[in-house]
Design an enzyme around this catalytic site. Structure first.
Site, PDB file in Angstrom:
ATOM      1  N   LYS A  17       0.856  -1.205   0.000  1.00  0.00           N
ATOM      2  CA  LYS A  17       0.000   0.000   0.000  1.00  0.00           C
ATOM      3  C   LYS A  17       0.881   1.239   0.000  1.00  0.00           C
ATOM      4  O   LYS A  17       2.070   1.189   0.372  1.00  0.00           O
ATOM      5  CB  LYS A  17      -0.927   0.020   1.220  1.00  0.00           C
ATOM      6  CG  LYS A  17      -0.229   0.046   2.597  1.00  0.00           C
ATOM      7  CD  LYS A  17       0.165   1.412   3.108  1.00  0.00           C
ATOM      8  CE  LYS A  17       0.869   1.320   4.467  1.00  0.00           C
ATOM      9  NZ  LYS A  17       1.628   2.519   4.828  1.00  0.00           N
ATOM     10  N   ASP A 151      -1.946  -1.376  10.696  1.00  0.00           N
ATOM     11  CA  ASP A 151      -1.982  -1.306   9.231  1.00  0.00           C
ATOM     12  C   ASP A 151      -2.535  -2.559   8.563  1.00  0.00           C
ATOM     13  O   ASP A 151      -2.456  -2.682   7.350  1.00  0.00           O
ATOM     14  CB  ASP A 151      -0.542  -1.132   8.719  1.00  0.00           C
ATOM     15  CG  ASP A 151      -0.213   0.310   8.428  1.00  0.00           C
ATOM     16  OD1 ASP A 151      -1.063   1.170   8.700  1.00  0.00           O
ATOM     17  OD2 ASP A 151       0.893   0.562   7.929  1.00  0.00           O
TER      18      ASP A 151
HETATM   19  O1  C5P Z   1       0.164  -1.050  15.245  1.00  0.00           O
HETATM   20  P1  C5P Z   1       1.596  -1.311  14.930  1.00  0.00           P
HETATM   21  O2  C5P Z   1       2.157  -2.473  15.707  1.00  0.00           O
HETATM   22  O3  C5P Z   1       1.907  -1.402  13.488  1.00  0.00           O
HETATM   23  O4  C5P Z   1       2.387  -0.020  15.423  1.00  0.00           O
HETATM   24  C1  C5P Z   1       3.771  -0.013  15.610  1.00  0.00           C
HETATM   25  C2  C5P Z   1       4.121   1.106  16.566  1.00  0.00           C
HETATM   26  O5  C5P Z   1       3.907   2.375  15.934  1.00  0.00           O
HETATM   27  C3  C5P Z   1       3.265   1.150  17.823  1.00  0.00           C
HETATM   28  O6  C5P Z   1       3.829   0.383  18.862  1.00  0.00           O
HETATM   29  C4  C5P Z   1       3.266   2.616  18.176  1.00  0.00           C
HETATM   30  O7  C5P Z   1       4.450   2.945  18.861  1.00  0.00           O
HETATM   31  C5  C5P Z   1       3.331   3.302  16.823  1.00  0.00           C
HETATM   32  N1  C5P Z   1       2.004   3.726  16.329  1.00  0.00           N
HETATM   33  C6  C5P Z   1       1.438   4.881  16.861  1.00  0.00           C
HETATM   34  N2  C5P Z   1       0.229   5.315  16.378  1.00  0.00           N
HETATM   35  C7  C5P Z   1      -0.397   4.649  15.387  1.00  0.00           C
HETATM   36  C8  C5P Z   1       0.159   3.478  14.838  1.00  0.00           C
HETATM   37  C9  C5P Z   1       1.381   3.039  15.345  1.00  0.00           C
HETATM   38  O8  C5P Z   1       2.011   5.514  17.749  1.00  0.00           O
HETATM   39  N3  C5P Z   1      -1.559   5.135  14.930  1.00  0.00           N
END
Ligand code: C5P
Length: 350
Positions: A17, A151
């Site tokens: 994406k 994501d």
């Molecule tokens: O959700 P995911 O594991 O992909 O996110 C990785 C990291 O990115 C999270 O632990 C967080 O620190 C940060 N994040 C965030 N806000 C979001 C998505 C991700 O702070 N909307």
């Protein structure tokens, strides 16, 4: 039926994406950040092959032995397979093979897409090998996906999708047409968590006072809501101007220029403000894409990948070749509508 016969392996294309604009809000109590983005699936992909045999456990292999792909329980495909087996009450030894073509830490959602492809392939393989007592419902798929990462849910929708909340809340938008594009992949990888942390440091600085005076539930930076409003108006104009609302446009030239109008309305990726100062070579690559004729260029997600949208496949191919001559890894491709995304997802003949 015996396990591990060729028919017991299902291969799925795990498409990438890009983000058409990304607004980051303030940090939430749970440590995540509210965001607004338009996700768009593109034709570049990894391939995920899933098979189920006798026994138990989950095995992850990377076909091209990319050392940056973890093979343990931290892999998103592992975490997904674990949840799917659990939810379905299914048993067996699950093998997931990742054919890695997409950049790691590239902002193209590769690890998230790999996990969703694992979900799709594992359900299919379990359906082929045994009578499943139940199948995953749509809401269960979305819930499991959001548990594994912010994501992931977008890849259960495909095409053009609005992402809000921490990015996991997705709403299918009427598909934007397939647009020629170039993806440029710098040598460096960017950690998403790190980029969010740097965003916090940035807004805690000069804009702190301004942000404190507004509602933390909303995107609070000056001008953000105006620009979102403009994007919304451009999107509505595109939709009302399209005779086949909701259906992918054919030919694409008028529709393609409407997409370009949309992205030129002023949408930006906030991560550029923290990632470019840290990796100035990324700003240079964005400049190179612009000079090569891109109508719109941006960092995807938190990077490091940059992309450019072009008027024609020939323009995109020429630009990719020009960037390669400058020593930048670049590939011409196109965005994928929802219909194309699902039609092309299953690899036949493995
Ligand atoms: O959700 P995911 O594991 O992909 O996110 C990785 C990291 O990115 C999270 O632990 C967080 O620190 C940060 N994040 C965030 N806000 C979001 C998505 C991700 O702070 N909307």
């Amino acid at each position: 039926m015996a396990y591990n016969s060729p028919s017991m392996t299902v291969a799925v294309r795990s498409f990438a994406k890009i983000n058409l604009g990304l607004y980051v809000g303030a940090a939430r109590a749970d440590g995540y950040h509210d965001l607004r983005t338009v996700y768009q699936t593109i034709a570049l992909h990894d391939v995920i092959r899933v098979s189920v045999g006798r026994g138990s456990g989950i095995e992850i292999a990377c076909k091209n032995k990319d050392p940056r792909v973890p093979l343990d329980s931290s892999n998103t495909c592992y975490r997904m397979a674990e949840r799917v087996l659990d939810e379905l009450g299914a048993k067996g030894r699950v093998s997931v093979e990742i054919e890695k073509r997409l950049p790691v830490q590239g902002g193209l959602g590769a690890a998230s897409s790999n996990a969703v492809a694992t979900m799709v392939a594992l359900e299919l393989v379990l359906k082929k090998t045994r009578t499943l007592k139940k199948k995953l419902s749509g809401p269960t798929r979305l819930r499991i996906a959001a548990e594994v990462g912010s994501d992931l849910p977008l890849f259960l929708v495909g095409g053009t999708a609005l992402g809000v909340g921490r990015g996991e809340e997705v709403y299918p938008l009427p598909d934007l047409p397939s647009v020629p594009m170039v993806v440029a992949v710098p040598e460096v990888g960017v950690s998403t968590a790190q980029a969010f942390a740097e965003w916090d440091a940035l807004i805690q600085g000069e804009r702190a006072a301004e942000l404190r005076s507004t509602d933390g539930e909303r995107l609070t930076r000056p001008g953000a809501s105006d620009r979102l409003f403009e994007v919304g108006c451009a999107l509505s104009a595109w939709l009302s101007g399209s005779p086949n609302t909701g259906a992918p446009a054919k030919g694409g030239s008028r529709a393609g220029s409407l997409l370009l109008d949309l992205v030129r309305t002023g949408i930006e990726n906030d991560f550029e403000k923290v990632v470019f100062p840290q990796y100035p070579e990324l700003r240079d690559i964005k400049g190179a894409l612009e000079r090569a004729g891109a109508r719109y260029t941006s960092l995807s997600g938190s990077g490091s990948t940059l992309y450019g949208l072009f008027r024609s496949p020939a323009d995109a191919a020429k630009a990719a070749s020009r960037l390669r001559k400058q020593g930048v890894r670049a590939e011409a491709t196109s965005t994928l509508t929802r219909q194309q995304y699902w039609k092309k997802s299953l690899v036949t003949g493995r």
